[in-house]
Design a protein around this motif. Structure first.
Motif, short mmCIF file in Angstrom:
data_model
loop_
_atom_site.label_atom_id
_atom_site.label_comp_id
_atom_site.label_asym_id
_atom_site.label_seq_id
_atom_site.Cartn_x
_atom_site.Cartn_y
_atom_site.Cartn_z
N UNK A 129 -15.64 35.36 70.41
CA UNK A 129 -16.37 36.29 69.53
C UNK A 129 -15.42 37.21 68.76
N UNK A 130 -14.21 36.75 68.53
CA UNK A 130 -13.21 37.60 67.85
C UNK A 130 -13.69 38.08 66.49
N UNK A 131 -14.39 37.24 65.74
CA UNK A 131 -14.89 37.64 64.42
C UNK A 131 -16.03 38.64 64.54
N UNK A 132 -16.87 38.47 65.53
CA UNK A 132 -17.99 39.39 65.76
C UNK A 132 -17.49 40.78 66.19
N UNK A 133 -16.43 40.81 66.98
CA UNK A 133 -15.86 42.09 67.39
C UNK A 133 -15.33 42.87 66.19
N UNK A 134 -14.84 42.16 65.18
CA UNK A 134 -14.35 42.83 63.97
C UNK A 134 -15.48 43.51 63.21
N UNK A 135 -16.69 42.99 63.36
CA UNK A 135 -17.84 43.54 62.63
C UNK A 135 -18.51 44.68 63.37
N UNK A 136 -18.72 44.53 64.67
CA UNK A 136 -19.45 45.54 65.43
C UNK A 136 -19.15 45.35 66.92
N UNK A 137 -18.27 46.16 67.47
CA UNK A 137 -17.83 45.98 68.85
C UNK A 137 -18.97 46.23 69.85
N UNK A 138 -19.68 47.36 69.79
CA UNK A 138 -20.76 47.59 70.76
C UNK A 138 -21.84 46.51 70.72
N UNK A 139 -22.22 46.09 69.52
CA UNK A 139 -23.26 45.07 69.39
C UNK A 139 -22.81 43.75 70.00
N UNK A 140 -21.54 43.43 69.85
CA UNK A 140 -21.01 42.18 70.39
C UNK A 140 -21.06 42.18 71.91
N UNK A 141 -20.71 43.29 72.52
CA UNK A 141 -20.81 43.39 73.99
C UNK A 141 -22.27 43.25 74.45
N UNK A 142 -23.18 43.84 73.70
CA UNK A 142 -24.61 43.73 74.06
C UNK A 142 -25.07 42.28 73.97
N UNK A 186 -14.70 22.11 68.00
CA UNK A 186 -15.45 22.55 69.18
C UNK A 186 -16.94 22.30 68.96
N UNK A 187 -17.60 21.73 69.96
CA UNK A 187 -19.03 21.44 69.87
C UNK A 187 -19.73 21.98 71.11
N UNK A 188 -21.06 21.99 71.07
CA UNK A 188 -21.87 22.44 72.20
C UNK A 188 -21.50 21.62 73.44
N UNK A 189 -21.38 22.30 74.58
CA UNK A 189 -21.05 21.61 75.82
C UNK A 189 -22.02 20.47 76.07
N UNK A 190 -21.46 19.32 76.45
CA UNK A 190 -22.29 18.16 76.73
C UNK A 190 -22.48 17.23 75.56
N UNK A 191 -22.09 17.67 74.36
CA UNK A 191 -22.29 16.82 73.18
C UNK A 191 -21.00 16.19 72.69
N UNK A 192 -19.89 16.47 73.38
CA UNK A 192 -18.60 15.93 72.97
C UNK A 192 -18.09 14.86 73.92
N UNK A 214 -16.93 27.73 64.12
CA UNK A 214 -17.53 28.67 63.17
C UNK A 214 -19.00 28.90 63.48
N UNK A 215 -19.56 28.08 64.39
CA UNK A 215 -20.98 28.18 64.73
C UNK A 215 -21.18 28.76 66.12
N UNK A 216 -20.29 29.64 66.50
CA UNK A 216 -20.26 30.15 67.87
C UNK A 216 -21.57 30.81 68.29
N UNK A 217 -22.24 31.50 67.38
CA UNK A 217 -23.45 32.24 67.74
C UNK A 217 -24.62 31.32 68.08
#
Length: 261
Positions: A18-31, A212-218, A244-247
């Motif tokens: 979530x490195x990119x998400x932390x750059x945008x909003x740290x508290x929200x990323x932890x939540x 990187x893909x969803x676990x079980x699909x690779x 890029x589709x981590x969320x």
């Protein structure tokens, strides 16, 4: 969401996902990590906030930083600071994930030097109640004598252990399940990460594109690895996703882990 299939093992999240998400909003990323159902996390310090602020956010969201990720240089240049930080977060492990090298110049000399350094550092960390683990990145599987550079490292690891990233093992043209069985006594942690079918292997430690893909699909064989890890009582299994589709992919990976539980 709760995880009901780990008995002596626990599932966690590598926060680098979530490195990119932390750059945008740290508290929200932890939540978000909390809301996904994670309790255990792995990662490094966040430069934009103080250690105190980061610890407060972890505590507020019921998260435990099981392993503190640091660079080779940080551990080399200021091991006491690494120890102080890991103990402040009440971490169990210190993780180093990269042996410094340029392009493809990794070879025996660098691996030997790193192995000696990890044994020396691991002994120091043990005295402070911490464990040092080295995270594989693929280039360790280059040939060496009758095996690989990784074989050399594992066979000489006395005061440190390993965090096996199953994606990078696959990239290094090795079988993650076979390697887990072979060196189960030296592997304390796993990174669960799946690889897009059709991806070409290489042992450079580099990838091209979004693999990187969803676990079980690779093509990594995640179910068999998880089954073996639970049997071996590997302490923590960290989900990691560098796509890029981590969320959307992390929730998908959690659904898969629930399905195979």
């Amino acid at each position: 969401m709760s995880f009901n299939f780990f008995l002596r093992s626990q599932v966690g999240l590598q926060l680098y996902s979530l490195r990119n998400q932390f750059l945008e909003d740290i508290p929200r990323t932890y939540r978000m990590v909390r809301d996904w159902g994670f309790k255990y996390v792995e990662g490094g310090t966040i430069s934009d906030i103080s250690l105190e602020a980061q610890k407060k956010l972890l505590d507020q969201n019921g998260l435990e930083l099981i392993s503190l990720a640091v660079s080779y240089e940080e551990l080399l240049n200021d091991p006491n600071k690494v120890i102080e930080t890991a103990k402040y977060f009440e971490s169990k492990y210190v993780i180093v994930g990269w042996i410094p090298h340029n392009a493809n110049d990794i070879g025996f000399d660098k691996i030997k030097r790193a192995t000696d350094f990890f044994n020396k550092s691991g002994k120091l960390l043990k005295k402070e109640g911490l464990r040092l683990a080295y995270h594989t990145h693929g280039y360790e599987f280059k040939p060496y004598k009758n095996g690989t550079l990784f074989d050399y490292m594992v066979q000489r690891a006395k005061d440190f252990t390993f965090e096996m990233d199953v994606f990078w093992v696959k990239m290094g043209e090795e079988d993650p399940l076979a390697l887990l069985k072979k060196y189960s006594n030296k592997i304390s942690l796993l990174h669960l990460k799946d690889r897009k079918i059709g991806t070409k292997s290489n042992n450079s430690g580099q990838v091209v594109g979004d693999t990187n893909v969803v676990l079980g699909s690779g093509d990594v064989g995640v179910k068999e690895i998880v089954d073996e890890a639970i049997k071996l009582r590997i302490e923590y299994l960290f989900v990691e996703d560098e796509s890029q589709n981590v969320l959307t992919q992390i929730p998908g990976s959690l659904e898969y882990l629930q399905k195979i539980s």
